[in-house]
Each structure stands twice: as structure tokens, then as C-alpha cells.
Design a protein around this motif. Structure first.
Motif, mmCIF file in Angstrom:
data_model
loop_
_atom_site.group_PDB
_atom_site.id
_atom_site.type_symbol
_atom_site.label_atom_id
_atom_site.label_comp_id
_atom_site.label_asym_id
_atom_site.label_seq_id
_atom_site.Cartn_x
_atom_site.Cartn_y
_atom_site.Cartn_z
ATOM 1 N N ASP A 1 -4.022 5.130 1.384
ATOM 2 C CA ASP A 1 -3.979 3.928 2.217
ATOM 3 C C ASP A 1 -4.400 4.190 3.660
ATOM 4 O O ASP A 1 -4.624 3.256 4.430
ATOM 5 C CB ASP A 1 -2.558 3.347 2.259
ATOM 6 C CG ASP A 1 -2.094 2.824 0.914
ATOM 7 O OD1 ASP A 1 -2.942 2.695 0.011
ATOM 8 O OD2 ASP A 1 -0.889 2.550 0.774
ATOM 9 N N ASN B 1 8.354 12.646 4.209
ATOM 10 C CA ASN B 1 7.572 11.415 4.152
ATOM 11 C C ASN B 1 8.519 10.236 4.356
ATOM 12 O O ASN B 1 9.471 10.067 3.596
ATOM 13 C CB ASN B 1 6.896 11.353 2.770
ATOM 14 C CG ASN B 1 6.274 10.004 2.463
ATOM 15 O OD1 ASN B 1 5.898 9.262 3.365
ATOM 16 N ND2 ASN B 1 6.162 9.695 1.176
ATOM 17 N N ALA C 1 0.158 7.147 0.436
ATOM 18 C CA ALA C 1 0.045 6.854 1.870
ATOM 19 C C ALA C 1 -1.275 7.421 2.412
ATOM 20 O O ALA C 1 -1.929 6.803 3.261
ATOM 21 C CB ALA C 1 1.238 7.445 2.623
ATOM 22 N N ALA D 1 2.783 9.591 13.163
ATOM 23 C CA ALA D 1 1.909 8.801 12.299
ATOM 24 C C ALA D 1 0.500 9.403 12.287
ATOM 25 O O ALA D 1 0.040 9.946 13.292
ATOM 26 C CB ALA D 1 1.840 7.354 12.800
ATOM 27 N N GLN E 1 -2.450 5.509 5.951
ATOM 28 C CA GLN E 1 -1.298 5.205 6.824
ATOM 29 C C GLN E 1 -0.170 6.151 6.464
ATOM 30 O O GLN E 1 0.616 5.874 5.561
ATOM 31 C CB GLN E 1 -0.820 3.771 6.581
ATOM 32 C CG GLN E 1 -1.871 2.695 6.805
ATOM 33 C CD GLN E 1 -1.832 2.129 8.204
ATOM 34 O OE1 GLN E 1 -0.881 2.356 8.943
ATOM 35 N NE2 GLN E 1 -2.878 1.404 8.576
ATOM 36 N N ASN F 1 9.338 11.572 14.488
ATOM 37 C CA ASN F 1 8.414 10.816 13.650
ATOM 38 C C ASN F 1 6.996 10.815 14.216
ATOM 39 O O ASN F 1 6.791 10.615 15.420
ATOM 40 C CB ASN F 1 8.909 9.380 13.501
ATOM 41 C CG ASN F 1 10.240 9.320 12.761
ATOM 42 O OD1 ASN F 1 10.706 10.320 12.220
ATOM 43 N ND2 ASN F 1 10.839 8.145 12.735
ATOM 44 N N LYS G 1 7.469 6.959 4.595
ATOM 45 C CA LYS G 1 6.943 5.717 4.007
ATOM 46 C C LYS G 1 7.648 5.485 2.675
ATOM 47 O O LYS G 1 8.087 6.428 2.023
ATOM 48 C CB LYS G 1 5.434 5.859 3.758
ATOM 49 C CG LYS G 1 4.578 5.683 5.001
ATOM 50 C CD LYS G 1 4.252 4.220 5.227
ATOM 51 C CE LYS G 1 3.170 4.047 6.286
ATOM 52 N NZ LYS G 1 3.019 2.624 6.628
ATOM 53 N N ASP G 2 7.718 4.229 2.257
ATOM 54 C CA ASP G 2 8.410 3.923 1.002
ATOM 55 C C ASP G 2 7.457 4.027 -0.198
ATOM 56 O O ASP G 2 7.452 3.191 -1.093
ATOM 57 C CB ASP G 2 9.039 2.530 1.078
ATOM 58 C CG ASP G 2 8.000 1.457 1.357
ATOM 59 O OD1 ASP G 2 6.819 1.804 1.616
ATOM 60 O OD2 ASP G 2 8.352 0.263 1.322
ATOM 61 N N LYS G 3 6.622 5.082 -0.170
ATOM 62 C CA LYS G 3 5.697 5.320 -1.275
ATOM 63 C C LYS G 3 5.372 6.811 -1.265
ATOM 64 O O LYS G 3 5.571 7.478 -0.248
ATOM 65 C CB LYS G 3 4.423 4.495 -1.120
ATOM 66 C CG LYS G 3 3.659 4.783 0.154
ATOM 67 C CD LYS G 3 2.380 3.973 0.279
ATOM 68 C CE LYS G 3 2.639 2.520 0.540
ATOM 69 N NZ LYS G 3 1.454 1.753 0.899
ATOM 70 N N GLU H 1 3.248 8.283 7.588
ATOM 71 C CA GLU H 1 4.341 8.436 8.563
ATOM 72 C C GLU H 1 5.276 9.510 8.047
ATOM 73 O O GLU H 1 5.747 9.436 6.912
ATOM 74 C CB GLU H 1 5.094 7.110 8.765
ATOM 75 C CG GLU H 1 4.237 6.058 9.465
ATOM 76 C CD GLU H 1 4.960 4.730 9.650
ATOM 77 O OE1 GLU H 1 6.181 4.647 9.405
ATOM 78 O OE2 GLU H 1 4.264 3.760 10.030
#
Ligand code: MN
Length: 186
Positions: A120, A108, A117, A137, A122, A135, A110-112, A124
Motif C-alpha cells: 500500500d 508494525n 502495508a 512512517a 503506507q 513511531n 498498522k492494522d494489517k 507505520e
């Protein structure tokens, strides 16, 4: 209840697919299963919190960042499903041949947490598979049906706009078999 929908759709006396079970794997399983059901599609699965999040991609993945491939969210699958390859009886849910088309791990990026994610819409991830790399999405299409997402190759050194990966690498990442061989051998 996790996997309740998965369980409700299947008769485990009749299908060789794995029954629901609590997962505690390494947490980074990635798989795409080529599924010759009523219509051929590619099932993308990413491990999250003990299950495999799942999307059915009718056209399969594209290495071209300009392509946006419809990915329809389907029920979570058990972790054991990741190495399922064989034949689902014709009159059962999803009847037809299932191939492990690609397999590996993902990260993962994403910074979460991944679950957030997903909430949300979204996602990545960096995929490290035998066929797909780099990568990717997954974007939820709001207002276009609850379950519709887009699978998009992000621009990086693994993008290959001129390669049709589903055509050039059609066989099993697990056993090297063709769909026809799996259909005959189970
Ligand atoms: Mn499927």
C-alpha cells in the motif's frame, strides 16, 4: 526469488558481506547501517517475511516530525546482514565502510500485515532502537519514481525537533567504533 537482486550485485569471494540465506528470525529486527559509499547514506532495514526490507536514506533519519527524509527503496537483504559492520572492497558494489549505526526491534502498528502495508506504500512502525525510538512512517511517493519513499518521525514523546541525531550520535551501536576505526580495522 527472494534475494536474487542482492546476490546478483555481489561477488562473495571478494566482499565480507553475508551471502544470501533463508531467514527465520524472530521477525522484528530493525537496523540502520551508516554506509560511506560513493556518497554517505543511512540504510534503514526492517525484517519482513525472512528478509530485510531496505531503504537508503541520503540525509539519515530526523527526529523532527516536520522533516520528510527521502528514502530510496533498495534490494532486500538477508537477515544476517543486520550485524554486518566492516569494509566492502572499493571496486565492489557498495564499496566503502559500513557501520551498524542503530539496532533493535520494531513493531508494525498498522492494522494489517507489514507486507500489505508495504504494498500500500503506507508503513507505520514503532521502533525500539538504541538511538531511534517511537513511531515512524514510511510513505511511498507515487508518481515520483518507483523507488522513492519518505521517512518521517511521527509526533510522540520521542520527537526532538532540535536534535540532529546523526551529528550527536555518530558512532556504532554495535561496537562503539567510529567510521574511521571501522575503516582501519575492517
Ligand atoms: Mn548502502
Amino acid at each position: 526469488m527472494p534475494l536474487e537482486e542482492y546476490e546478483s550485485k555481489r561477488d562473495f569471494e571478494r566482499t565480507a558481506e553475508p551471502p544470501p540465506s533463508e531467514g527465520k528470525g524472530p521477525g522484528d529486527t530493525y537496523v540502520i547501517q551508516k554506509h560511506d559509499a560513493s556518497r554517505l547514506h543511512y540504510d534503514l532495514r526492517l525484517e519482513c517475511d525472512g528478509v530485510l526490507l531496505s531503504w537508503a536514506v541520503p540525509k539519515g533519519p530526523s527526529l523532527n516530525p516536520a522533516d520528510k527524509r527521502l528514502a530510496v527503496r533498495t534490494e532486500d537483504h538477508p537477515l544476517d546482514y543486520a550485524d554486518f559492520e566492516g569494509t566492502i572492497p572499493e571496486d565492489e558494489y557498495g564499496g566503502g565502510t559500513v557501520m551498524v549505526w542503530d539496532m533493535g526491534t520494531f513493531e508494525n502498528i498498522k492494522d494489517k500485515p507489514l507486507a500489505e502495508a508495504v504494498e500500500d506504500g503506507q508503513i507505520e512502525v514503532r521502533i525500539d532502537g538504541q538511538k531511534l525510538r517511537g513511531n515512524w512512517a514510511l510513505i511511498h511517493m507515487k508518481g515520483r519514481g518507483e523507488k522513492n519513499w519518505l521517512l518521517i518521525k511521527m509526533k510522540d514523546e520521542h520527537a526532538e525537533p532540535d536534535t540532529d541525531i546523526t551529528e550527536s550520535m555518530p558512532d556504532s551501536a554495535l561496537t562503539g567504533r567510529t567510521m574511521e576505526q571501522i575503516g582501519e580495522e575492517g
